[in-house]
Design an enzyme around this catalytic site. Sequence first.
Site, PDB file in Angstrom:
ATOM      1  N   HIS A  37       0.862  -1.183   0.000  1.00  0.00           N
ATOM      2  CA  HIS A  37       0.000   0.000   0.000  1.00  0.00           C
ATOM      3  C   HIS A  37       0.893   1.226   0.000  1.00  0.00           C
ATOM      4  O   HIS A  37       1.691   1.437   0.923  1.00  0.00           O
ATOM      5  CB  HIS A  37      -0.925   0.014   1.217  1.00  0.00           C
ATOM      6  CG  HIS A  37      -1.841   1.194   1.248  1.00  0.00           C
ATOM      7  ND1 HIS A  37      -3.108   1.171   0.702  1.00  0.00           N
ATOM      8  CD2 HIS A  37      -1.663   2.451   1.734  1.00  0.00           C
ATOM      9  CE1 HIS A  37      -3.676   2.349   0.849  1.00  0.00           C
ATOM     10  NE2 HIS A  37      -2.826   3.151   1.481  1.00  0.00           N
ATOM     11  N   CYS A  38       0.761   2.038  -1.039  1.00  0.00           N
ATOM     12  CA  CYS A  38       1.627   3.206  -1.192  1.00  0.00           C
ATOM     13  C   CYS A  38       0.851   4.460  -0.834  1.00  0.00           C
ATOM     14  O   CYS A  38      -0.077   4.859  -1.557  1.00  0.00           O
ATOM     15  CB  CYS A  38       2.137   3.298  -2.633  1.00  0.00           C
ATOM     16  SG  CYS A  38       3.269   4.687  -2.895  1.00  0.00           S
ATOM     17  N   PRO A  39       1.177   5.128   0.266  1.00  0.00           N
ATOM     18  CA  PRO A  39       0.462   6.374   0.612  1.00  0.00           C
ATOM     19  C   PRO A  39       0.773   7.520  -0.343  1.00  0.00           C
ATOM     20  O   PRO A  39      -0.022   8.457  -0.447  1.00  0.00           O
ATOM     21  CB  PRO A  39       0.947   6.668   2.032  1.00  0.00           C
ATOM     22  CG  PRO A  39       2.275   5.992   2.135  1.00  0.00           C
ATOM     23  CD  PRO A  39       2.191   4.770   1.279  1.00  0.00           C
TER      24      PRO A  39
END
Length: 390
Positions: A167-169
Site C-alpha cells: 500500500h503506497c500512501p
Amino acid sequence: MSAVMITRKVRKWEKLPGKNTFCCDGRVMMARQKGVFYLTLFLIVGTCSLFFAFECPYLAVHLSPAIPVFAIILFLFVMAFLLRTSFSDPGVLPRALPEEASFIEMEIEAANGNVPAGQRPPPRIRNVQINNQIVKLKYCYTCKIFRPPRASHCSICDNCVDRFDHHCPWVGNCVGKRNYRYFYLFTLTLSLLTIYIFTFNIVHVVMRSVDQGFLNTLKETPGTVLEVLVCFFTLWSVVGLTGFHTYLISLNQTTNEDIKGSWSGKNRIQNPYSHKNIIKNCCEVLCGPTYPSVLDRRGMMQEDSPVFANGEAPSSFNNPIPQTTKTTAPLIPNEHTPEEVKPSIAFASEKSPSSREKSPSPKEEHPPSPKLPPLASPETDAETSIAKTH
C-alpha cells in the site's frame, strides 16, 4: 405507523465494503487516506512550475529550445502514470456472499471435525500446485474467502488485493495486479524527470554565474535554490525505489513476498512464478495482458428502502442494529460426534422450535397423549447434580 417498501436501483460501488473512496460515479477508486497523495501532487506540480518559470526561459534562449519541450513531455508522462495508478482498481477481490460464507464454514467444520474445548482449531489453508510447487491458500476471516495465490489483505483499505505488492500512501492507493506496471512506470519517469530538472538547474546556475557571479545569480533566481533542495532529497529515494522494483520485476516477485521471505526462507522454496529468465519476467510483468476488474463497480443492484406515511422513520430504522452471523453446531449427529453426546443432541432437536407442531382443529379427533412429567429447570438440575456428588 405504516411503511411501504420501495425498490430502487443503485450502483454497486455505493454498497461495496472496505475503506475506499469513489468518485465520478464509481469510475475513480482510491483509499480514504489521501493526504500524502495531495503532497505528491504539490511537490511534482510545484517543482515543475518553478522550473518552467525560472530556468526554461533562460535555457531555451542560451542553450536549446528543446529543453522545455522534453520537460513538458516527461511531466505529462509522470502525471498520467500517477493518476492511472491512484484512480484505478488495484485488483480488489469481492467478498463472499452470506450464502457462500456459510457454505465455506460448513466445509471447514466438516473437514476439521469437532475441536475439543481449550484447543486451537487448525489453520484454515488449502494447498494448490503451481509449477510443481505447493502453494498454500490462506483463509481471510474478513472477506470470508480463500485468497488466491499472491493475494493479501490490506489493513488500510480493508480489502483483499490480488497479487498484492504494498500500500503506497504517496499514490493514495494499493499497488496490486491491475496497477503495478503503472506504478513502476510512474517511479521510472519521475526519476528521469527529477534527474532532468536537477541537472539543468546546475547548468543554469553555472551559466549565469559566469556572467553575473554566483551570489547575484541566486538573488535573481530564488526558485532555483528551492528546486535544487527538493530534487536533491527526492532523487535518492525515488531512484532507489525504482532500482528496487526493477530488481523485483527481474525476479517476478512482489514487495510483500520479498519482505516476508516467501521464496528465500528456511525451506528454500523456489519461486514458482519466476521463468528463470530476466527478460521473460520483465515481459510478463510489464507487457502482460491487462486484467479487467472483478468488482463491477458501476453495475446496478436493487435496494429495498422503507417509506413512511409521515415521512419520518422510527429509531429502529435510523439506527439499525448491526446483524451478526453466528455459527452454531448442527443438531443432527454426524460421524464426528462422540457417542455420549448423540442422545443429548437428539433430545435438543426434539425441543428445538424448528420442529413444527400442528394444532388440532375442532373437527379432528386425536387420541389423548400421555402426560409427561415437567422438565426440571437448569437450576434444579445443577442442585441435583451437586447433591449427588456430595
